[in-house]
Design an enzyme around this catalytic site. Structure first.
Site, mmCIF file in Angstrom:
data_model
loop_
_atom_site.group_PDB
_atom_site.id
_atom_site.type_symbol
_atom_site.label_atom_id
_atom_site.label_comp_id
_atom_site.label_asym_id
_atom_site.label_seq_id
_atom_site.Cartn_x
_atom_site.Cartn_y
_atom_site.Cartn_z
ATOM 1 N N GLU A 108 0.835 -1.206 0.000
ATOM 2 C CA GLU A 108 0.000 0.000 0.000
ATOM 3 C C GLU A 108 0.868 1.254 0.000
ATOM 4 O O GLU A 108 2.091 1.194 0.089
ATOM 5 C CB GLU A 108 -0.906 0.028 1.240
ATOM 6 C CG GLU A 108 -2.348 -0.384 0.986
ATOM 7 C CD GLU A 108 -3.141 0.662 0.208
ATOM 8 O OE1 GLU A 108 -2.538 1.647 -0.286
ATOM 9 O OE2 GLU A 108 -4.357 0.476 0.064
ATOM 10 N N ARG B 64 -6.612 1.227 13.042
ATOM 11 C CA ARG B 64 -5.259 1.552 12.601
ATOM 12 C C ARG B 64 -5.331 2.612 11.525
ATOM 13 O O ARG B 64 -6.381 2.824 10.911
ATOM 14 C CB ARG B 64 -4.542 0.312 12.050
ATOM 15 C CG ARG B 64 -5.154 -0.295 10.783
ATOM 16 C CD ARG B 64 -4.243 -1.377 10.207
ATOM 17 N NE ARG B 64 -4.838 -2.080 9.084
ATOM 18 C CZ ARG B 64 -4.852 -1.637 7.824
ATOM 19 N NH1 ARG B 64 -4.321 -0.455 7.529
ATOM 20 N NH2 ARG B 64 -5.391 -2.356 6.862
ATOM 21 N N GLU C 143 -11.941 -4.911 9.753
ATOM 22 C CA GLU C 143 -12.766 -4.571 8.587
ATOM 23 C C GLU C 143 -14.236 -4.898 8.818
ATOM 24 O O GLU C 143 -14.934 -5.383 7.924
ATOM 25 C CB GLU C 143 -12.233 -5.269 7.326
ATOM 26 C CG GLU C 143 -10.782 -4.935 7.040
ATOM 27 C CD GLU C 143 -10.238 -5.593 5.792
ATOM 28 O OE1 GLU C 143 -11.019 -6.270 5.082
ATOM 29 O OE2 GLU C 143 -9.038 -5.451 5.512
ATOM 30 N N ASN D 207 -10.234 4.974 2.449
ATOM 31 C CA ASN D 207 -9.078 5.000 1.551
ATOM 32 C C ASN D 207 -8.941 6.391 0.979
ATOM 33 O O ASN D 207 -9.899 7.156 0.907
ATOM 34 C CB ASN D 207 -9.182 3.943 0.463
ATOM 35 C CG ASN D 207 -8.419 2.680 0.842
ATOM 36 O OD1 ASN D 207 -7.199 2.694 0.940
ATOM 37 N ND2 ASN D 207 -9.152 1.597 1.089
ATOM 38 N N ASP E 226 -9.953 1.069 -3.832
ATOM 39 C CA ASP E 226 -8.908 1.160 -2.817
ATOM 40 C C ASP E 226 -8.266 2.539 -2.926
ATOM 41 O O ASP E 226 -8.959 3.537 -3.036
ATOM 42 C CB ASP E 226 -7.912 0.008 -3.006
ATOM 43 C CG ASP E 226 -7.195 -0.390 -1.726
ATOM 44 O OD1 ASP E 226 -6.750 0.524 -1.005
ATOM 45 O OD2 ASP E 226 -7.067 -1.584 -1.444
#
Length: 294
Positions: free
Chosen positions: A18, A101, A122, A149, A198
């Site tokens: 990521e 997080r 999630e 995101n 994302d």
């Protein structure tokens, strides 16, 4: 427009690659492997690959004015010094939500850091969008959902994009002079059957590139939210695009192995690798965090 097919440039096999960002001061791409607690550096000119350990899950590492990086760790923001490997706390984030997080982040043209949080499992809608204020404190700025995101910011710094991944919704907001967000509106919607949106990033024309998790592709949308291009990948989980290299005409893409069953991994041997492809429209430059740092 893309002028080439994505090719693997680092056989990393990341669990959850990521946060790619081009750091102009050392002409390299930096990104993270969140679940393995790693920060990575890739030099496309020499092919050099370096990795650093983080003390917690790390969602991003963005360049800081004066050197080093601001790292988004599970519990908050820290300054990361790549020369020593040391982390120094800048600000705690959501201490009342230890299951959350930090996930994704960006720096706008004024040097302001924006980032999102999420439930690490999630499931719970406990994520939100934050910015680092001038006084060094984090400011909650909306965008409540399970998996945030983005954010990504337009080249003129006036529009911020953020994503509610599980619902497939991409929002745009107007950024006021004081950093507050106004006029939140739907930018585009992506059905789950086509992949989960994302990380977003913006190119020099103000178009928004979005990686699709379980979608085998990255998409480019006009500033009005119209789909204008799709780039297909040989792996299903595309997490985020960043532009770098000469003229910012190379698109780098992080990918992930997370969520793939053994038979899917067997069919996707390149899953989790870093990819690159060339584009005709260059990316927008990245910026260093300068606001809120002591």
């Amino acid at each position: 427009m893309a002028s080439g097919s994505p090719t693997s440039v680092w056989s990393l096999g990341a669990t959850l690659g990521e946060g790619p960002v081009w750091v102009e001061r050392d002409r390299a791409l930096w990104f993270v492997n969140i679940k393995k607690k790693h920060i990575h550096r890739f030099d496309p000119a020499s092919g050099e690959q370096r990795s650093f350990d983080a003390p917690e899950y790390v969602g991003f590492a963005l360049p800081a004015a004066g050197g080093g990086f601001v790292a988004g760790l599970q519990s908050g923001l820290s300054h990361f010094d790549e020369s020593t490997g040391e982390f120094r706390r800048i600000a705690e984030v959501e201490p009342e939500l230890p299951a959350n997080r930090l996930n994704d982040g960006t720096v706008d043209p004024s040097g302001r850091l924006w980032f999102g949080t999420m439930d690490n499992d999630e499931k719970a809608e406990t994520g939100a969008i934050y910015r680092l204020g001038e006084d060094g404190r984090v400011v909650r700025s909306g965008g409540e959902c399970c998996i945030t995101n983005g954010p990504a910011v337009s080249p003129d710094g006036r529009t911020l994009y953020h994503i509610d991944t599980l619902r497939g919704l991409v929002f745009a907001c107007t950024v006021a002079d004081d950093g507050s967000l106004t006029d939140r509106r739907l930018f585009c919607e992506i059905p789950n059957s086509e992949g989960y949106p994302d990380g977003p990033t913006v190119d020099s024309e103000g178009c928004v590139w979005i990686g699709l998790f379980f979608g085998w592709s990255a998409r480019r949308y006009s500033p009005e939210g119209k789909l204008i291009e799709t780039v297909r990948f040989p792996v299903s989980n595309i997490t985020k695009i960043a532009f770098g290299g000469p003229g910012l005409r190379t698109a780098f893409a992080t990918t992930a192995r997370q969520g793939l069953k053994p038979e899917q991994l067997a069919e996707q041997p390149l899953a989790g690798n870093l990819f690159a492809f060339e584009v005709e429209t260059p990316g927008a430059p990245s910026f260093e965090v300068s606001i809120g740092l002591k």
